[in-house]
Design an enzyme around this catalytic site. Sequence first.
Site: not given
Length: 441
Positions: A200, A223, A113, A225, A132, A221
């Site tokens: 986007g 096996e 990009r 938390d 970035q 969560t």
Amino acid sequence: MGVHAFIVPIRDMKTHQPLPGVEIHDCGHKVGLNGVDNGALRFRSVRIPRDNLLNRFGDVSRDGKYTSSLPTVNKRFAATLGELVGGRVGLAYSSVGVLKIAATIAIRYSLLRQQFGPPNQPEVSILDYQSQQHKLMPMLASTYAFHFAAANLVEKYSEMKKTHDDVLIADVHALSAGLKSYITSYTAKSLSTCREACGGHGYAAVNRFGSLRNDHDIFQTFEGDNTVLLQQVAGDLLKQYKAKFKGGAFTATWNYLKESMNSYLSQPNPVTARWEGEDHLRNPKFQLDAFRYRTSRLLQSVVVRLQKHSKNLGDFGAWNRCLNHLLTLAESHIESVILAKFIDAVQSCPDPSSQAALKLVCDLYALDRIRDDIGTYRNVDYVAPNKAKAINKLTDYLSFQVRNIAKELVDAFDLPAHVTRAPIAMQSEAYSQYTQIVGFE
């Protein structure tokens, strides 16, 4: 006698209907991972033969006498739930795989990009922007760090299953809890970062960030938390700390604490606190010492706080009062373990060119973590102001250098196209075709 495992038939073999006394309910549609068909079971007065007991940890004779090789209810409970360790090992390793996919999509898109640039010149790749690089390059470094830590965990788990060594069992139990918690939490946050880094197009379902995020979210969560698992790690560190002062020894993964604790108990060196040369900052000894010093400091200080609060609040109240401190301790320890494994991997790499690339990535991982927690090091004068500034500057420079080999680093994950799948992560021709047709029929 504690928690035990049984084989219990739940459906009629011919009609497939629930057997008498068995209730089965579906848990309904979930946010993600709907390929896993979660359900709930309830038993009402269901009788099964004695032979259905899985009797590795406890048995019942024909005349009703109970026997066990484990002396207490707590030990039997721990042994029975110990099989969850395999799931945690798998989740840590799988979460690294998800992070590799997300990082590959985001970085390939960022290389392809182009947006803006100097006047009257071609537009530049968005990965050329420092912002970035700041989002994605430390994440790429973390992905490599987690890869080596998770691979080492799998090896330890395999060895544990072969040998049944008690020290190794305890080591893998705590390490799997810590790595599962730390890696899955990091990956969950990174999936959102990657989505945002792709603008986007990152929001388009076809580019997969949404499905990856939804399917991975439960990793934090199940096996165990993550917050509870980090408390297990903190509890194990405290147990090891107490054993040291009773003449015992730290086991396996925690060995480094003995030396680091001695270092912590002495005052930071005001001379090394000011060293800011690149050779020093990129020295693995400085990096590892910094990570381990922080862990030792957190461990020592939380012991003092727990002792203080337990007098008035009791053990449970003291633990709850210090809970955030304990969680920070566990995360610091796991980061120390991850860095140590990364440094080992760099030093054992046989190819000089690959070793140089890995060293660069490892340095970025270490210094980015130190920068993120620079306040801790400044508060105890472990890092002087000039050194803190040098660490910040060098971390940005290393991000820039890693950007120059980012394509090769994600290509080295060797992810097949049918695994990555996102159009924005494909080579330029596929990306070009995608951008031409997106939004049009």
